[in-house]
Design an enzyme around this catalytic site. Structure first.
Site, PDB file in Angstrom:
ATOM      1  N   LYS A  42      78.392  12.974 -44.548  1.00 24.39           N
ATOM      2  CA  LYS A  42      79.675  12.956 -43.845  1.00 24.39           C
ATOM      3  C   LYS A  42      80.233  11.549 -43.790  1.00 24.39           C
ATOM      4  O   LYS A  42      81.423  11.320 -43.963  1.00 24.39           O
ATOM      5  CB  LYS A  42      79.480  13.491 -42.409  1.00 24.39           C
ATOM      6  CG  LYS A  42      79.918  14.937 -42.254  1.00 24.39           C
ATOM      7  CD  LYS A  42      79.920  15.340 -40.788  1.00 24.39           C
ATOM      8  CE  LYS A  42      78.665  16.130 -40.449  1.00 24.39           C
ATOM      9  NZ  LYS A  42      78.271  16.095 -39.061  1.00 24.39           N
TER      10      LYS A  42
ATOM     11  N   LYS B 201      77.890  -1.690 -30.253  1.00 31.06           N
ATOM     12  CA  LYS B 201      76.508  -1.707 -30.729  1.00 31.06           C
ATOM     13  C   LYS B 201      76.344  -2.788 -31.809  1.00 31.06           C
ATOM     14  O   LYS B 201      77.209  -2.924 -32.675  1.00 31.06           O
ATOM     15  CB  LYS B 201      76.200  -0.326 -31.315  1.00 31.06           C
ATOM     16  CG  LYS B 201      74.857  -0.190 -31.955  1.00 31.06           C
ATOM     17  CD  LYS B 201      74.740   1.225 -32.522  1.00 31.06           C
ATOM     18  CE  LYS B 201      73.401   1.497 -33.139  1.00 31.06           C
ATOM     19  NZ  LYS B 201      73.035   0.967 -34.360  1.00 31.06           N
TER      20      LYS B 201
ATOM     21  N   LYS C  41      75.594  -4.482 -38.564  1.00 33.44           N
ATOM     22  CA  LYS C  41      76.147  -5.300 -39.647  1.00 33.44           C
ATOM     23  C   LYS C  41      77.584  -4.917 -39.968  1.00 33.44           C
ATOM     24  O   LYS C  41      78.432  -5.745 -40.231  1.00 33.44           O
ATOM     25  CB  LYS C  41      75.297  -5.105 -40.902  1.00 33.44           C
ATOM     26  CG  LYS C  41      74.370  -6.270 -41.133  1.00 33.44           C
ATOM     27  CD  LYS C  41      73.631  -6.109 -42.421  1.00 33.44           C
ATOM     28  CE  LYS C  41      72.483  -5.138 -42.233  1.00 33.44           C
ATOM     29  NZ  LYS C  41      71.630  -4.960 -43.387  1.00 33.44           N
TER      30      LYS C  41
END
Ligand code: TRP
Length: 329
Positions: free
Chosen positions: A117, A196, A199
């Site tokens: 997804k 959160k 990267k």
């Protein structure tokens, strides 16, 4: 020493590691290596399952990741550090296991469904990506590892590993112990922007960041926007410095920061100083080692070479058993 079996884990070499990786997987690895015979693997073949189209950086990523490991305290004297692609037995066992792995097991794997997804479907609509957990099962079973430290996201792969091991043992002969996971607590570490740490959000403090960049990153963090003067009452619950600080319980008496901020007594500048000193304190020992390895990169090759020899010895032995069990030898 009682033989507690082998602990195996791995990481894909997809770039620099950040504080979240340190507080999650790496701290657990450092703890485990004191008690167990640990094998930590650079999962470069797994990196190809999603990043097959661009392999320019893989070599440098591998070196940097191993430097990250060694500088935070993974000890190459007691622990086996090796590169997955250098032990051909991983690929061989993966192929053998792929024959006994029903496709529905792989299609119903939650990480597969999620990633399909998220990423562009046509890019990872590949055999390799679907078979990701079979390769991971091969990694684990090749060393007859009984304990596998992983983050919560990897649990479906561990479950599949167990199912594949059981199926093999039932079909042929009991070769594989059934491995169990040790959950690495991955605190959802907050990044420098309050989201959160990840990267892809560009909000990380990296293990390899030098002191100046860490200080700069923390200084630039946004605090409670409604707090203009020090005497204004702060709202720690919406402050990214507080959120990140929360992940350093060993450094800060949460109650005081929270209270002093709420009462308008703790200037944000001072709070930030406390935060970056704590981060620097945690990384203290890392700097010297990193400097050494950066200057002596050939050491990394030596570590991987030594690890390869040790890993090969076990991998070959298991493959003999596997082939005998399957009547291939
Ligand atoms: N899939 C793991 C991850 O992305 C990496 C990995 C590959 C692994 N092989 C492994 C972890 C074997 C544990 C055991 O984090």
């Amino acid at each position: 020493m009682v033989d507690k079996g082998i602990v195996l884990s791995g990481m894909r070499p997809t770039g620099k590691l950040h504080l979240g990786n340190l507080m999650g997987a790496l701290n657990m690895w450092i703890k485990l290596q004191k008690e167990y015979s640990c094998f930590f693997m650079v999962a470069d073949l797994h990196a190809l399952t999603t990043d097959y189209g661009d392999t320019k950086e893989i070599r440098e990523n591998i070196v940097q990741m191993v430097i990250d490991w060694l500088s935070v305290g993974i000890d190459p004297k007691n622990t086996v550090i090796f590169r997955q692609s250098e032990i051909l037995e991983h690929s061989e066992l993966c192929l053998l296991l792929s024959n006994i792995t029903p496709l529905p097991w792989l299609f119903r794997n939650p990480t597969y469904k999620e990633q399909l997804k998220e990423l562009k479907k046509e890019e990872i609509f590949t055999h390799g990506f679907l078979g990701y957990p079979v390769l991971q099962a091969a990694d684990i079973l090749l060393y007859k590892s009984k304990i596998v430290p992983v983050g919560i996201d990897q649990l479906p792969h561990l479950e599949l590993t167990r199912e594949i091991a059981r199926r093999f043992n039932n079909l042929y002969k009991k070769v594989f112990p059934i491995p169990r996971q040790i959950l690495t607590e991955s605190p959802k570490l907050t990044g420098t922007d309050g989201r959160k740490m990840s990267k892809s959000y560009n909000n990380c403090i990296y293990i390899s960041d030098d002191k100046e960049s860490i200080i700069k990153k923390v200084k630039n963090m946004i605090t409670d926007p409604a707090r203009i003067r020090v005497s204004d009452k702060g709202h720690p619950d919406i402050c990214s410095v507080f959120a990140l600080f929360n992940n350093f319980p060993h450094h800060f008496a949460k109650y005081d920061i929270e209270r002093e901020c709420k009462e308008g007594k703790l200037p944000c500048v001072e709070c930030k100083q406390w935060l970056y000193s704590s981060v620097l304190e945690d990384l203290k020992e890392n700097y010297e080692k990193r400097l050494y390895y950066e200057k002596n990169k050939e050491e990394i090759n030596k570590v991987l070479e030594l690890g390869k020899e040790k890993a090969l010895r076990i991998a070959r032995k298991t493959m003999e058993e596997v082939k005998q069990a399957m009547q291939l030898a």
